[in-house]
Design a protein around this motif. Structure first.
Motif: not given
Length: 122
Positions: A48-71
Motif C-alpha cells: 500500500x505505501x509503495x503505491x502511495x510513495x510511487x503516486x507521490x513521486x509521479x506528481x499526484x497530490x495527497x488529496x488525489x491519492x486520498x480520494x483514490x484509496x477512499x472507498x
C-alpha cells in the motif's frame, strides 16, 4: 510490523507514516493494536505505501491519492481518468524537455564560445 520496520523497508520517514495515518491515507485495515495499544502494521501495508510513495513521486497530490484509496472517493472510471491525465501531463513535460534539449543542441551547432561573451561569434 512496527512502524520503524515499515519505514525502513520502504525508505520513508516515520513521521510520514504517522501523517498518512492522521489524514486517512493509511486505512485502519492495515493497523492492528496490541494489548498495550501499540500499533502493529499488517504486511500488506508495505505494498500500500509503495503505491502511495510511487503516486507521490509521479506528481499526484495527497488529496488525489486520498480520494483514490477512499472507498467512497472515486469510481474506477474516475481513477482511470485521473491516471490517464497524469500520463498525459508527463508526456507533455517530456515533449517540452525534448524541445529544450534540441534547442541546446542547436545553440552548440552555432559554435558560440563564452570566451568573448555568450552569443558572440569569434
Amino acid at each position: 510490523m512496527k512502524i520503524s520496520e515499515v519505514a525502513k523497508s520502504i525508505n520513508i520517514p516515520i513521521s510520514t507514516i504517522r501523517y498518512y495515518e492522521k489524514i486517512g491515507i493509511i486505512p485502519d485495515e492495515y493497523i492492528q493494536r496490541d494489548q498495550n495499544n501499540y500499533r502493529n502494521y499488517t504486511p500488506e501495508i508495505i505494498h500500500h505505501l509503495v503505491v502511495v510513495k510511487n503516486s507521490v513521486a509521479v506528481g499526484f497530490s495527497i488529496n488525489d491519492i486520498h480520494a483514490m484509496i477512499s472507498k467512497n472517493g472515486m469510481s474506477r472510471y474516475e481513477q482511470t481518468h485521473i491516471i490517464k491525465e497524469k500520463i498525459s501531463e508527463i508526456e507533455n513535460v517530456q515533449k517540452e524537455l525534448e524541445e529544450s534539449k534540441q534547442g541546446l543542441y542547436d545553440i552548440l551547432k552555432l559554435d558560440i564560445t563564452c570566451e568573448h561573451g555568450f552569443g558572440k561569434y569569434q
